[in-house]
Design an enzyme around this catalytic site. Sequence first.
Site, PDB file in Angstrom:
ATOM      1  CB  SER A  35      -2.538  -6.627 -11.922  1.00 53.24           C
ATOM      2  OG  SER A  35      -2.492  -6.724 -13.331  1.00 53.24           O
ATOM      3  CE  LYS A  36       6.123  -5.550 -10.542  1.00 50.48           C
ATOM      4  NZ  LYS A  36       6.624  -4.166 -10.589  1.00 50.48           N
TER       5      LYS A  36
END
Length: 349
Positions: free
Chosen positions: A343-344
């Site tokens: 995920s970012k």
Amino acid sequence: MTQVGSTGNRSLMLSETAEAPEVVARLIAANADTCRDLGVRLRDRPPQFVVTCARGSSDSAATYAKYLFELHLNTIVSSVGPSVTSIYGARPRMRDALFIAISQSGKSPDLLTLAKAARDDGALTVAIVNDTASPLAALCDIVLPVHAGAERSVAATKSYIASLAAVLQLGAHWSGDTALIDAVDRLPDDLGNALACDWQGLVPLLTNARSLYVIGRGPGLAVAQESALKLKETSGIHAEAMSAAEMKHGPQRIAGPDFPVIVFSQDDAALDSLAETGAELLARGVPVISAGPAVIPGALVLPTTAGVHPLVQPLTTIQSFYPMAETVSRARGNDPDRPPHLSKVTETR
């Protein structure tokens, strides 16, 4: 092939990579006064040592800071694992240190815990962060924003290059080295030229690769670490970064015809040793790729920008690397913007 998360046929990773020269130009202009004032402060009262705190790509930016400050400011730099405070409850003594936390989001609890411990113990705390409204920015004494704007691809590109630029600008003003300050001012143009360096000749070799080493020394080790991370992240390649010196202590045993090595180099005192390591590997049948000025006869030579300050070369090299890595990811059937299981924003404790 249209990628999920992409704009048309162009991935976000590629688009954001292309924004880096503009981002860095914005950063240099916006942070100039802060870096100048901080440089005077650090020269007037030099820190006993520097502590860095980071994870992932930001941690390789901290490696760059280590070599920059140790080589040009004769100041010891230690990377402290955030878990020593967040998990183990230790309180490292950091009075009279310069504490630098590098983070895109500025939200990870372990970084915040260590930054607070540093501030409470009397360290001068600096946040190099993209989100100026983040808890990390609020916690630290001085904030050097990377000015990267929104970065939607999970693979950090422009924010990583901007983090290196922020470190370089700080180091240039701390040292007062006019040649280095001039090199910072030229950095946006150098990055633009690096975007024009075509590394696509490496794509066939990496499209079917399962493992490889990425090696460097000094400041170039930082971008070797980042390159290996990006190949893992976006393409699922088992890529391992290490110092060329450490390579000789056992890891070279497994390099071979199906285990290539990328050599990152810059025009400094490590150049000859990197060229020698590459030549030794080639003599044993290892495919060697030269990314930088090291002369390695028989290696696949990637084009790099000429006439660039040695401390800028790692930044221009990684700028040239990212478009190639994006192509490799797509050639292997991946979406470079959305690697599986990632995920970012990653918050660790």
